[in-house]
Design a protein around this motif. Structure first.
Motif, PDB file in Angstrom:
ATOM      1  N   ASP A  91     -21.669  -1.013  -6.714  1.00  0.00           N
ATOM      2  CA  ASP A  91     -20.426  -1.791  -6.733  1.00  0.00           C
ATOM      3  C   ASP A  91     -20.040  -2.094  -8.183  1.00  0.00           C
ATOM      4  O   ASP A  91     -20.708  -2.869  -8.863  1.00  0.00           O
ATOM      5  CB  ASP A  91     -20.633  -3.089  -5.941  1.00  0.00           C
ATOM      6  CG  ASP A  91     -19.310  -3.808  -5.694  1.00  0.00           C
ATOM      7  OD1 ASP A  91     -18.379  -3.678  -6.533  1.00  0.00           O
ATOM      8  OD2 ASP A  91     -19.200  -4.499  -4.676  1.00  0.00           O
ATOM      9  N   ARG A 100     -17.882  -3.925  -9.330  1.00  0.00           N
ATOM     10  CA  ARG A 100     -17.630  -5.350  -9.550  1.00  0.00           C
ATOM     11  C   ARG A 100     -18.933  -6.061  -9.918  1.00  0.00           C
ATOM     12  O   ARG A 100     -18.989  -6.865 -10.848  1.00  0.00           O
ATOM     13  CB  ARG A 100     -17.002  -5.964  -8.303  1.00  0.00           C
ATOM     14  CG  ARG A 100     -15.602  -5.414  -8.014  1.00  0.00           C
ATOM     15  CD  ARG A 100     -15.234  -5.482  -6.536  1.00  0.00           C
ATOM     16  NE  ARG A 100     -15.239  -6.832  -6.009  1.00  0.00           N
ATOM     17  CZ  ARG A 100     -14.162  -7.601  -5.822  1.00  0.00           C
ATOM     18  NH1 ARG A 100     -12.955  -7.138  -6.145  1.00  0.00           N
ATOM     19  NH2 ARG A 100     -14.257  -8.796  -5.315  1.00  0.00           N
ATOM     20  N   LEU A 137     -11.386  -9.225 -11.718  1.00  0.00           N
ATOM     21  CA  LEU A 137     -11.655  -8.771 -10.346  1.00  0.00           C
ATOM     22  C   LEU A 137     -10.387  -8.934  -9.511  1.00  0.00           C
ATOM     23  O   LEU A 137      -9.673  -9.936  -9.635  1.00  0.00           O
ATOM     24  CB  LEU A 137     -12.788  -9.581  -9.716  1.00  0.00           C
ATOM     25  CG  LEU A 137     -14.150  -9.482 -10.405  1.00  0.00           C
ATOM     26  CD1 LEU A 137     -15.212 -10.223  -9.592  1.00  0.00           C
ATOM     27  CD2 LEU A 137     -14.576  -8.027 -10.601  1.00  0.00           C
ATOM     28  N   ILE A 138     -10.089  -7.971  -8.679  1.00  0.00           N
ATOM     29  CA  ILE A 138      -8.938  -8.081  -7.772  1.00  0.00           C
ATOM     30  C   ILE A 138      -9.382  -7.705  -6.368  1.00  0.00           C
ATOM     31  O   ILE A 138     -10.336  -6.943  -6.194  1.00  0.00           O
ATOM     32  CB  ILE A 138      -7.748  -7.187  -8.223  1.00  0.00           C
ATOM     33  CG1 ILE A 138      -8.187  -5.715  -8.324  1.00  0.00           C
ATOM     34  CG2 ILE A 138      -7.153  -7.670  -9.535  1.00  0.00           C
ATOM     35  CD1 ILE A 138      -7.052  -4.739  -8.609  1.00  0.00           C
ATOM     36  N   GLU A 139      -8.689  -8.274  -5.388  1.00  0.00           N
ATOM     37  CA  GLU A 139      -9.078  -8.010  -3.995  1.00  0.00           C
ATOM     38  C   GLU A 139      -8.272  -6.874  -3.388  1.00  0.00           C
ATOM     39  O   GLU A 139      -8.734  -6.178  -2.494  1.00  0.00           O
ATOM     40  CB  GLU A 139      -8.928  -9.280  -3.134  1.00  0.00           C
ATOM     41  CG  GLU A 139      -9.857 -10.422  -3.558  1.00  0.00           C
ATOM     42  CD  GLU A 139     -11.331 -10.001  -3.652  1.00  0.00           C
ATOM     43  OE1 GLU A 139     -11.805  -9.295  -2.734  1.00  0.00           O
ATOM     44  OE2 GLU A 139     -11.993 -10.341  -4.659  1.00  0.00           O
ATOM     45  N   GLU A 140      -7.044  -6.719  -3.872  1.00  0.00           N
ATOM     46  CA  GLU A 140      -6.214  -5.626  -3.350  1.00  0.00           C
ATOM     47  C   GLU A 140      -5.209  -5.213  -4.425  1.00  0.00           C
ATOM     48  O   GLU A 140      -4.997  -5.927  -5.404  1.00  0.00           O
ATOM     49  CB  GLU A 140      -5.505  -6.061  -2.063  1.00  0.00           C
ATOM     50  CG  GLU A 140      -4.785  -7.390  -2.218  1.00  0.00           C
ATOM     51  CD  GLU A 140      -4.050  -7.798  -0.940  1.00  0.00           C
ATOM     52  OE1 GLU A 140      -4.164  -7.085   0.064  1.00  0.00           O
ATOM     53  OE2 GLU A 140      -3.349  -8.811  -0.977  1.00  0.00           O
ATOM     54  N   ASP A 178      -2.596  -7.492  -6.038  1.00  0.00           N
ATOM     55  CA  ASP A 178      -3.040  -8.509  -7.004  1.00  0.00           C
ATOM     56  C   ASP A 178      -2.667  -8.132  -8.435  1.00  0.00           C
ATOM     57  O   ASP A 178      -2.598  -9.005  -9.311  1.00  0.00           O
ATOM     58  CB  ASP A 178      -4.565  -8.690  -6.935  1.00  0.00           C
ATOM     59  CG  ASP A 178      -5.004  -9.429  -5.680  1.00  0.00           C
ATOM     60  OD1 ASP A 178      -4.116  -9.894  -4.926  1.00  0.00           O
ATOM     61  OD2 ASP A 178      -6.223  -9.523  -5.445  1.00  0.00           O
ATOM     62  N   GLN A 219      -7.328   0.640 -12.892  1.00  0.00           N
ATOM     63  CA  GLN A 219      -7.789  -0.009 -11.672  1.00  0.00           C
ATOM     64  C   GLN A 219      -8.980   0.796 -11.176  1.00  0.00           C
ATOM     65  O   GLN A 219      -8.909   2.028 -11.056  1.00  0.00           O
ATOM     66  CB  GLN A 219      -6.680   0.006 -10.608  1.00  0.00           C
ATOM     67  CG  GLN A 219      -7.143  -0.650  -9.303  1.00  0.00           C
ATOM     68  CD  GLN A 219      -6.476  -0.058  -8.077  1.00  0.00           C
ATOM     69  OE1 GLN A 219      -5.787   0.970  -8.152  1.00  0.00           O
ATOM     70  NE2 GLN A 219      -6.660  -0.696  -6.926  1.00  0.00           N
ATOM     71  N   GLY A 263     -14.244  -1.026  -6.310  1.00  0.00           N
ATOM     72  CA  GLY A 263     -15.617  -1.514  -6.443  1.00  0.00           C
ATOM     73  C   GLY A 263     -16.623  -0.467  -6.006  1.00  0.00           C
ATOM     74  O   GLY A 263     -17.607  -0.194  -6.687  1.00  0.00           O
ATOM     75  N   GLY A 303      -8.024  -1.443  -1.634  1.00  0.00           N
ATOM     76  CA  GLY A 303      -9.414  -1.915  -1.571  1.00  0.00           C
ATOM     77  C   GLY A 303      -9.774  -2.814  -2.725  1.00  0.00           C
ATOM     78  O   GLY A 303      -9.114  -2.797  -3.762  1.00  0.00           O
ATOM     79  N   PRO A 304     -10.842  -3.602  -2.557  1.00  0.00           N
ATOM     80  CA  PRO A 304     -11.285  -4.516  -3.604  1.00  0.00           C
ATOM     81  C   PRO A 304     -11.797  -3.746  -4.807  1.00  0.00           C
ATOM     82  O   PRO A 304     -12.420  -2.692  -4.646  1.00  0.00           O
ATOM     83  CB  PRO A 304     -12.430  -5.303  -2.965  1.00  0.00           C
ATOM     84  CG  PRO A 304     -12.509  -4.869  -1.545  1.00  0.00           C
ATOM     85  CD  PRO A 304     -11.714  -3.632  -1.368  1.00  0.00           C
TER      86      PRO A 304
END
Lengths: 377, 377
Positions: free
Chosen positions: B104, B106, B124-127, B130, B142, B145, B169-170
């Motif tokens: 990962d 992240r 960190l971004i979740e989608e 963001d 971008q 993870g 995706g995250p």
């Protein structure tokens, strides 16, 4: 010939075959092997492994039929079958007539004489008793014409009193040479006739067993001696017109003369250090030769020493290794185990190559390795 | 642990596994492989080859059960199964928690931050959406993870207009770094904690595909930069407490700063040239680490370049090679084909390493090789 469509068969599946497979894997070539021993080093790693006699006509012929290219890793093979395969269109390298010549030390010696290749004086004899007719020629070595290998088939006859130790069978008497070093040159010639010789190496033999104990690359000899030895090896392979690797073992005499001792038409114990020490290994070089690729660079990358790992005296049975981790803790040491399941005294079980830019340190490391690694049972 | 009695299992049976087998053969070790592809490069040469998913708990657990030691050649594997195996006494190197961390990006980035390891700034971004909240952070990359590999899972977001190209995706947004060179250090640590770093190499990437196109060893950088890069790699493997090979990819910035880009807990594309160019190959080095042998000498023997052989654009099907003999006619060139049966555009089909003591000549040879060798169908 499309290299990746070529079906390659190898007569013999021992350690030399194993190292040929190791060289062939990065090229994605498949090597098919024939060997009488079902447990030979190649049995698990060959593309296919056939168990059978290398000396039997039918076995060798049937193995070779359907292959595009046949080569050898041992010279005691049925050359009649190879000649028939060759006549039927299978490529056979080294060529059968060369294998036959080299199988017989008497023919080898005559070849040297006819081609002005310097070699120790000799007399052909038909049986041990003939030695009595040539007492003035002693001290000498009696060598059997055929079946000699790894020190077998040789008797030292110093005086008339030693004749009782002489071996039965046709052979030759070879004058004892006073040499200062034993040298070897690995030379290659591809199908098209391109030739390349490796730098000369020097060997130290086991005092009794006539097996290479240490090898040092490059040899510590003069530039003139180096050139003379390489030119001699090139002359032999060119005169033979052979395709493949040829190992030429030589004596350097006290007078700076170089005499050819023996030749082997295959990858050889005196070239193992090329895997780590030279740009191109002798194993890849042999594949290049028989596939008619340009010979690879033979240069020394770094000085190296090779130590044979022989089965310890007094042990006979399932193999165990001692000193594996200790040897690998020495900088520049590489271990090659042949994967033989059973050890016996003086059997070749593997070798170690060690590299070092400093030649004195190299010698010390070689001695330490020799003491550390043991094959027992 | 008796090395020759150790049953070693490898998750993955691709080209990295194949080169691990090539390194294991001289030691007479048997490697057992698991791979989802029945035709994977190792399928014919592994001691045993099991077809199955690397991500499936049961498959990985059942494969590992009965082995003494498990390692990986790809990091996308089921780490829960590995943890269970470890708890039951199977040695797993690299350790499962490290594989999970590196799976990962992240977690990787957080690890750098927590341990003061220099790396490009990130958020960190979740989608994908963001990204709109961080327009001031652009231009950026971008990165997803998970599941990123060989250039997949990365999108370049220069301005707000690129957000449509962003991946679902995250993941994270990483500040675009102005670098002068991309570097890599292969570092190893054995079970006992002995660490050794290879000399730094420099990579040139394919302009679009984010795949290594050329690699040069050693890197053309200052002694200070060399030391900084090696110390950084050593710090990472020591902080992780990892056993095995770790590849650390880095950026050298215009200000002479070194930033960690990505790490991989396995033998790596940026270490292939060690087979010919260094005393110890990364593949043997990994075996040394997991078997708790002393790390081998990492020194460069001779400068080398590595060229990936990628499937040609426009070809998809049974593999054919062009330029094989021509490349081998270049002094110091070694070809490694991975034995994949089917090519597709940009698939890694093999690599070539070329060595030369002269760095300018080395670069010319690398370019010529790149033009000569083609994989078509």
């Amino acid at each position: 010939m499309n290299i990746h469509g070529t079906k390659i068969g190898i007569l013999g599946g021992g350690q030399l075959g194993k190292m040929l497979i190791e060289a062939a894997l990065p090229w994605d070539l498949e090597l098919h092997m024939l060997d009488p021993d079902a447990q030979a080093p190649c049995h698990k790693i060959a593309a296919s492994f056939t168990v059978g006699s290398l000396k039997d006509f039918d076995t060798v012929y049937n193995f070779g039929k359907g292959k595009d290219l046949i080569t050898i890793e041992i010279e005691n093979v049925n050359t009649v079958a190879l000649e028939k395969l060759q006549a039927e269109g299978v490529k056979v390298y080294p060529q059968p007539e060369i294998i036959r010549l080299i199988q017989d030390k008497r023919l080898q010696k005559k070849f040297y004489k006819e081609n002005n290749i310097p070699t120790a004086d000799f007399i052909l004899i038909e049986e041990a008793e003939d030695i009595r007719k040539h007492l003035e020629f002693l001290p000498a070595f009696q060598k059997l014409g055929r079946e000699g290998y790894d020190g077998r088939g040789v008797a030292r006859i110093q005086t008339e009193n030693d004749i009782g130790k002489a071996l039965a069978g046709p052979g030759l008497l070879e004058k004892q040479v006073n040499y200062t070093k034993e040298l070897s040159v690995i030379v290659t010639r591809n199908q098209s006739g391109s030739i390349a010789a490796y730098p000369v190496v020097e060997m130290a033999f086991h005092p009794e067993k006539n097996l290479v104990e240490y090898l040092f690359s490059p040899a510590d000899i003069s530039r003139g001696e180096e050139e003379k030895a390489k030119r001699l090896a090139e002359k032999i392979i060119e005169t033979l017109g052979m395709t493949g690797i040829l190992a030429v073992e030589m004596f350097l005499t006290e007078d700076g003369e170089i005499l050819v001792n023996e030749i082997a038409p295959r990858v050889h114990n005196s070239g193992h250090q090329t895997i780590e020490g030279n740009v191109t290994s002798q194993f890849q070089q042999h594949l290049r030769a028989i596939l008619n690729l340009k010979p690879g660079d033979t240069s020394v990358l770094i000085p190296s020493a090779m130590i044979n790992i022989l089965g310890e005296e007094g042990f006979d049975g399932p193999v165990k290794y001692q000193g594996f981790a200790e040897v690998l803790a020495i900088e520049g040491a590489s271990i090659h185990l042949y994967g033989k399941k059973v050890t016996k005294p003086y059997r070749k079980m593997g070798h170690v190559t060690v590299v070092d830019s400093n030649k004195e340190r190299l010698k010390e490391k070689a001695k330490r390795i020799k003491e550390l690694i043991k094959v027992i049972s």
